[in-house]
Design a protein around this motif. Sequence first.
Motif, short mmCIF file in Angstrom:
data_model
loop_
_atom_site.label_atom_id
_atom_site.label_comp_id
_atom_site.label_asym_id
_atom_site.label_seq_id
_atom_site.Cartn_x
_atom_site.Cartn_y
_atom_site.Cartn_z
N UNK A 286 34.13 20.07 50.40
CA UNK A 286 34.26 18.95 51.29
C UNK A 286 35.26 18.02 50.67
N UNK A 287 35.87 17.09 51.46
CA UNK A 287 36.47 15.98 51.03
C UNK A 287 35.52 15.12 50.29
N UNK A 288 36.05 14.70 49.25
CA UNK A 288 35.30 13.32 48.36
C UNK A 288 35.09 12.21 49.32
N UNK A 289 33.92 11.52 49.00
CA UNK A 289 33.41 10.38 49.76
C UNK A 289 34.02 9.23 49.27
N UNK A 290 34.69 8.94 47.82
CA UNK A 290 35.37 7.99 47.41
C UNK A 290 36.97 7.72 47.79
N UNK A 291 37.18 8.88 48.66
CA UNK A 291 38.79 9.02 49.08
C UNK A 291 38.76 7.69 50.04
N UNK A 292 40.01 7.00 49.65
CA UNK A 292 40.29 5.86 50.31
C UNK A 292 40.17 5.61 52.05
N UNK A 293 40.68 6.80 52.60
CA UNK A 293 40.46 6.83 53.98
C UNK A 293 39.05 7.03 54.30
N UNK B 264 33.56 1.88 57.39
CA UNK B 264 33.46 0.36 57.54
C UNK B 264 32.35 -0.39 56.97
N UNK B 265 32.10 0.18 55.52
CA UNK B 265 31.08 -0.56 54.77
C UNK B 265 29.89 0.06 54.52
N UNK B 266 29.61 1.22 55.39
CA UNK B 266 28.32 1.99 55.45
C UNK B 266 28.15 2.80 54.34
N UNK B 267 29.17 2.97 53.40
CA UNK B 267 29.14 3.85 52.23
C UNK B 267 28.16 3.27 51.41
N UNK C 255 36.50 5.96 52.90
CA UNK C 255 35.69 4.79 52.57
C UNK C 255 36.19 3.67 53.83
N UNK C 256 37.26 3.55 54.11
CA UNK C 256 37.79 2.69 55.10
C UNK C 256 37.13 3.07 56.43
N UNK D 128 36.87 12.05 59.37
CA UNK D 128 35.56 12.67 60.12
C UNK D 128 34.64 12.37 59.13
N UNK D 129 34.68 12.46 57.80
CA UNK D 129 33.32 12.14 56.68
C UNK D 129 33.17 10.59 57.00
N UNK D 130 34.20 9.92 57.03
CA UNK D 130 33.90 8.35 57.03
C UNK D 130 33.17 7.99 58.33
N UNK D 131 33.52 8.71 59.51
CA UNK D 131 32.94 8.19 60.72
C UNK D 131 31.38 8.68 60.77
N UNK D 132 31.30 9.90 60.01
CA UNK D 132 29.78 10.52 60.11
C UNK D 132 28.84 9.73 59.27
#
Length: 264
Positions: A147-154, A160-163, A156-157, A125-129
């Motif tokens: 909240x879940x950490x933003x540098x969690x591997x899932x 899709x690079x938006x991080x 980041x994947x 959810x975080x990565x997609x947001x």
Amino acid sequence: MASRELLKWVRKLHLKKYREQESCFVIEGPNLVLEALRSDFQIANVFVIPEFKTSGRFKQMEPFFEKRSLPVQQISVPEMKMISETCLPQGILGVVRKKPRSFRKHDVSRWTKVILLDHLQEPGNLGTIIRAADWFGFQAVLTSEGSVESTNGKVLRSTAGSYFHLPVFEAISLRGAIKTLLQERFRVFAAQSDGDVIHFKAQFGEKTALVIGNERHGVKSDLSGLPVQTVRISRSGRGESLNAAMAATVLMDRITFSEAGNGA
């Protein structure tokens, strides 16, 4: 050739405590590595398998490696599997240094669209947001404590690079952040299944902050006494609910392209 000790260190970075201790995180796959190379993040290491080193994707990256004077270390397929978090490694993996970020010290006066996430737990959810926020031109993503950490591997994947395109501020006080945004004349809306206003009737302003709550419990932080309007997404089908990332995407689209917003 990468040493055994170095590879073991990289493998440890899949655990949160070591990422925090070392201020580094792992990225996997050509898309994430290329976006990191295009950004101003510092890259500590890059590892490739022989097959990837002869690919067109690697050739695309070579000018960035040369510009950064960044050595690329070739490792075997078994070694790549050892340091990878995924079942099917994509042939290239990097280690990136974290950026120190402080919301309190950041100038938010130029922001017009920001999303705040309260106790979000699911990495996908975080990565997609983050990915959707980048697509719709939001200037920042803020995540609360818990909240879940933003540098969690899932995570980041899933970005899709938006991080690497917009700042993510973590472990903030949601209430404190909203107070700061209100001082900058933001209108603040919180997504809620029984919200006061339907999303296509909400009066989003030139400066809008969107709050998305926990997947199960909604907004958990205390926002009492703050001028936060709750907004719900209208339903025309039979689905029970939208997950946090889907709801956030619908609302970010509306904020960006509504007549009252700053999008066009």
